[in-house]
Design a protein around this motif. Structure first.
Motif, PDB file in Angstrom:
ATOM      1  N   ASN A 141      50.339  -5.599  -3.834  1.00 60.54           N
ATOM      2  CA  ASN A 141      49.231  -4.617  -3.385  1.00 60.54           C
ATOM      3  C   ASN A 141      49.721  -3.288  -4.562  1.00 60.54           C
ATOM      4  O   ASN A 141      48.888  -2.782  -5.028  1.00 60.54           O
ATOM      5  CB  ASN A 141      49.562  -3.994  -1.976  1.00 60.54           C
ATOM      6  CG  ASN A 141      48.777  -4.852  -1.033  1.00 60.54           C
ATOM      7  OD1 ASN A 141      48.114  -5.786  -1.283  1.00 60.54           O
ATOM      8  ND2 ASN A 141      49.262  -4.750   0.398  1.00 60.54           N
ATOM      9  N   PHE A 142      51.088  -3.119  -4.576  1.00 55.69           N
ATOM     10  CA  PHE A 142      51.406  -2.036  -5.483  1.00 55.69           C
ATOM     11  C   PHE A 142      51.059  -2.385  -6.998  1.00 55.69           C
ATOM     12  O   PHE A 142      50.614  -1.688  -7.700  1.00 55.69           O
ATOM     13  CB  PHE A 142      52.690  -1.766  -5.256  1.00 55.69           C
ATOM     14  CG  PHE A 142      53.347  -1.207  -4.371  1.00 55.69           C
ATOM     15  CD1 PHE A 142      52.594  -0.812  -3.139  1.00 55.69           C
ATOM     16  CD2 PHE A 142      54.704  -0.800  -3.984  1.00 55.69           C
ATOM     17  CE1 PHE A 142      52.801  -0.036  -1.933  1.00 55.69           C
ATOM     18  CE2 PHE A 142      55.054  -0.327  -3.042  1.00 55.69           C
ATOM     19  CZ  PHE A 142      54.346   0.128  -1.865  1.00 55.69           C
ATOM     20  N   ALA A 143      51.059  -3.633  -7.469  1.00 54.21           N
ATOM     21  CA  ALA A 143      50.807  -4.039  -8.664  1.00 54.21           C
ATOM     22  C   ALA A 143      49.097  -3.986  -8.887  1.00 54.21           C
ATOM     23  O   ALA A 143      48.911  -3.311 -10.080  1.00 54.21           O
ATOM     24  CB  ALA A 143      51.284  -5.617  -8.829  1.00 54.21           C
ATOM     25  N   LYS A 144      48.480  -4.350  -8.162  1.00 50.70           N
ATOM     26  CA  LYS A 144      47.201  -4.294  -7.974  1.00 50.70           C
ATOM     27  C   LYS A 144      46.467  -3.040  -8.349  1.00 50.70           C
ATOM     28  O   LYS A 144      45.725  -2.888  -9.046  1.00 50.70           O
ATOM     29  CB  LYS A 144      46.544  -4.854  -7.056  1.00 50.70           C
ATOM     30  CG  LYS A 144      45.040  -5.170  -7.127  1.00 50.70           C
ATOM     31  CD  LYS A 144      44.336  -6.212  -6.050  1.00 50.70           C
ATOM     32  CE  LYS A 144      44.520  -5.501  -4.556  1.00 50.70           C
ATOM     33  NZ  LYS A 144      43.809  -6.261  -3.506  1.00 50.70           N
ATOM     34  N   SER A 160      57.323   1.143 -12.009  1.00 53.35           N
ATOM     35  CA  SER A 160      55.833   1.218 -12.423  1.00 53.35           C
ATOM     36  C   SER A 160      55.439  -0.153 -12.050  1.00 53.35           C
ATOM     37  O   SER A 160      55.985  -1.354 -12.610  1.00 53.35           O
ATOM     38  CB  SER A 160      55.688   1.558 -13.928  1.00 53.35           C
ATOM     39  OG  SER A 160      56.015   2.946 -14.027  1.00 53.35           O
ATOM     40  N   PHE A 161      54.536  -0.745 -11.246  1.00 53.29           N
ATOM     41  CA  PHE A 161      54.044  -1.838 -10.970  1.00 53.29           C
ATOM     42  C   PHE A 161      52.765  -2.014 -11.537  1.00 53.29           C
ATOM     43  O   PHE A 161      51.982  -1.222 -11.926  1.00 53.29           O
ATOM     44  CB  PHE A 161      53.732  -1.925  -9.327  1.00 53.29           C
ATOM     45  CG  PHE A 161      54.812  -1.609  -8.585  1.00 53.29           C
ATOM     46  CD1 PHE A 161      55.396  -2.708  -7.787  1.00 53.29           C
ATOM     47  CD2 PHE A 161      55.283  -0.539  -8.204  1.00 53.29           C
ATOM     48  CE1 PHE A 161      56.551  -2.487  -7.083  1.00 53.29           C
ATOM     49  CE2 PHE A 161      56.626  -0.121  -7.302  1.00 53.29           C
ATOM     50  CZ  PHE A 161      57.179  -1.196  -7.010  1.00 53.29           C
ATOM     51  N   TYR A 162      52.663  -3.193 -12.016  1.00 49.93           N
ATOM     52  CA  TYR A 162      51.408  -3.822 -12.670  1.00 49.93           C
ATOM     53  C   TYR A 162      51.243  -5.278 -12.528  1.00 49.93           C
ATOM     54  O   TYR A 162      52.034  -6.011 -12.260  1.00 49.93           O
ATOM     55  CB  TYR A 162      51.335  -3.411 -14.087  1.00 49.93           C
ATOM     56  CG  TYR A 162      52.511  -3.956 -15.042  1.00 49.93           C
ATOM     57  CD1 TYR A 162      52.357  -5.073 -15.509  1.00 49.93           C
ATOM     58  CD2 TYR A 162      53.511  -3.390 -14.907  1.00 49.93           C
ATOM     59  CE1 TYR A 162      53.218  -5.624 -16.440  1.00 49.93           C
ATOM     60  CE2 TYR A 162      54.656  -3.779 -15.748  1.00 49.93           C
ATOM     61  CZ  TYR A 162      54.536  -4.931 -16.546  1.00 49.93           C
ATOM     62  OH  TYR A 162      55.438  -5.461 -17.203  1.00 49.93           O
ATOM     63  N   LEU A 163      49.948  -5.783 -12.716  1.00 55.91           N
ATOM     64  CA  LEU A 163      49.617  -7.202 -12.708  1.00 55.91           C
ATOM     65  C   LEU A 163      49.714  -7.877 -14.262  1.00 55.91           C
ATOM     66  O   LEU A 163      49.156  -7.309 -15.075  1.00 55.91           O
ATOM     67  CB  LEU A 163      48.426  -7.642 -12.067  1.00 55.91           C
ATOM     68  CG  LEU A 163      48.154  -7.437 -10.645  1.00 55.91           C
ATOM     69  CD1 LEU A 163      47.000  -7.782 -10.571  1.00 55.91           C
ATOM     70  CD2 LEU A 163      49.308  -8.258 -10.095  1.00 55.91           C
ATOM     71  N   ASP A 164      50.386  -8.981 -14.513  1.00 50.36           N
ATOM     72  CA  ASP A 164      50.450  -9.779 -15.612  1.00 50.36           C
ATOM     73  C   ASP A 164      49.485 -10.856 -15.524  1.00 50.36           C
ATOM     74  O   ASP A 164      49.358 -11.550 -14.398  1.00 50.36           O
ATOM     75  CB  ASP A 164      51.705 -10.098 -16.101  1.00 50.36           C
ATOM     76  CG  ASP A 164      51.809 -10.653 -17.563  1.00 50.36           C
ATOM     77  OD1 ASP A 164      51.038 -11.735 -17.826  1.00 50.36           O
ATOM     78  OD2 ASP A 164      52.636 -10.191 -18.386  1.00 50.36           O
ATOM     79  N   ASN A 165      48.651 -11.071 -16.461  1.00 49.04           N
ATOM     80  CA  ASN A 165      47.557 -12.062 -16.448  1.00 49.04           C
ATOM     81  C   ASN A 165      46.707 -11.773 -15.040  1.00 49.04           C
ATOM     82  O   ASN A 165      46.159 -12.857 -14.441  1.00 49.04           O
ATOM     83  CB  ASN A 165      48.181 -13.347 -16.470  1.00 49.04           C
ATOM     84  CG  ASN A 165      48.879 -13.704 -17.675  1.00 49.04           C
ATOM     85  OD1 ASN A 165      48.463 -13.413 -18.668  1.00 49.04           O
ATOM     86  ND2 ASN A 165      49.820 -14.621 -17.649  1.00 49.04           N
ATOM     87  N   GLU A 181      58.295 -14.108  -1.022  1.00 49.28           N
ATOM     88  CA  GLU A 181      57.827 -13.110  -0.040  1.00 49.28           C
ATOM     89  C   GLU A 181      56.863 -12.264  -0.763  1.00 49.28           C
ATOM     90  O   GLU A 181      56.543 -12.267  -2.175  1.00 49.28           O
ATOM     91  CB  GLU A 181      59.288 -12.053   0.107  1.00 49.28           C
ATOM     92  CG  GLU A 181      60.087 -12.909   0.920  1.00 49.28           C
ATOM     93  CD  GLU A 181      59.577 -13.584   2.332  1.00 49.28           C
ATOM     94  OE1 GLU A 181      59.098 -12.708   2.940  1.00 49.28           O
ATOM     95  OE2 GLU A 181      60.061 -14.621   2.755  1.00 49.28           O
ATOM     96  N   ASP A 182      55.947 -11.426  -0.218  1.00 51.34           N
ATOM     97  CA  ASP A 182      55.001 -10.474  -0.651  1.00 51.34           C
ATOM     98  C   ASP A 182      55.801  -8.953  -0.766  1.00 51.34           C
ATOM     99  O   ASP A 182      55.031  -8.165  -1.318  1.00 51.34           O
ATOM    100  CB  ASP A 182      53.688 -10.375  -0.064  1.00 51.34           C
ATOM    101  CG  ASP A 182      53.024 -11.770  -0.218  1.00 51.34           C
ATOM    102  OD1 ASP A 182      53.107 -12.343  -1.154  1.00 51.34           O
ATOM    103  OD2 ASP A 182      52.264 -12.151   0.858  1.00 51.34           O
ATOM    104  N   GLU A 183      56.751  -9.245   0.009  1.00 52.63           N
ATOM    105  CA  GLU A 183      57.481  -7.634   0.172  1.00 52.63           C
ATOM    106  C   GLU A 183      58.846  -7.823  -0.333  1.00 52.63           C
ATOM    107  O   GLU A 183      59.375  -8.789   0.111  1.00 52.63           O
ATOM    108  CB  GLU A 183      57.231  -6.820   1.471  1.00 52.63           C
ATOM    109  CG  GLU A 183      56.048  -6.556   1.917  1.00 52.63           C
ATOM    110  CD  GLU A 183      55.857  -5.693   3.139  1.00 52.63           C
ATOM    111  OE1 GLU A 183      57.105  -5.486   3.670  1.00 52.63           O
ATOM    112  OE2 GLU A 183      54.752  -5.549   3.794  1.00 52.63           O
TER     113      GLU A 183
END
Length: 166
Positions: free
Chosen positions: A15-18, A51-56, A114-116
């Motif tokens: 969620n944070f990365a998205k 800092s969160f983000y999505l790769d690919n 885990e997602d968290e």
């Protein structure tokens, strides 16, 4: 004394990365039990930026910086040792090793189902990984304590007696 802290107890990785969330906050060393047990400056601050983000578009990642001054015990002279740490990390959270192989090599791979993730655990892990395995002063601290050099006593060669028998 609790410091103002905008870090959640749990990091919701996907969620944070998205949402490309950026978090910053402070803890005291005493807030992290695994760090507190080895540090003698328990009331000092730990500054954290994540800092969160999505790769690919599928792999949650964190770029982080943790800054703190920690006072440990020198393993040579047993006196206090001040260490300033600025821990930079780039983590990618994957479900399995194969997923990690698809990523750039600049990531530290963190395999989890885990997602968290507990914020305290992540911060503690990164700090512990950056602390020297055997913390010691940069100089010969034993020499300074004794005011003189330690001279090892030369022991007599156990075979010297055989030489005399010849």
């Amino acid at each position: 004394m609790k410091l103002s802290n905008s870090l959640p107890a749990q990091l919701k990785l996907f969620n944070f990365a998205k949402k490309e969330v950026s978090l910053s906050g402070q803890y005291q060393i005493s807030d992290l039990p695994r760090i507190s047990e080895i540090a003698s400056n328990k009331t000092d601050k730990i500054n954290i930026n994540l800092s969160f983000y999505l790769d690919n578009d599928k792999t949650p990642c964190i770029d982080g910086i943790i800054s703190l001054d920690i006072v440990l015990i020198c393993q040579r002279c047993l006196e206090e040792l001040n260490i300033s740490l600025k821990v930079r990390f780039n983590l990618a959270f994957v479900r399995n090793e194969k997923q990690g192989e698809e990523l750039d090599s600049n990531y530290e791979i963190y395999v989890t189902e885990e997602d968290e993730l507990a914020t305290h655990d992540l911060i503690s892990d990164e700090i512990l990984l950056s602390i020297p395995m055997v913390p010691t002063h940069d100089y010969d601290c034993i020499k300074d304590i004794n005011g003189q050099e330690i001279v090892e006593k030369k022991s007599e060669n156990p075979f010297a007696i055989l030489k005399k028998l010849k």
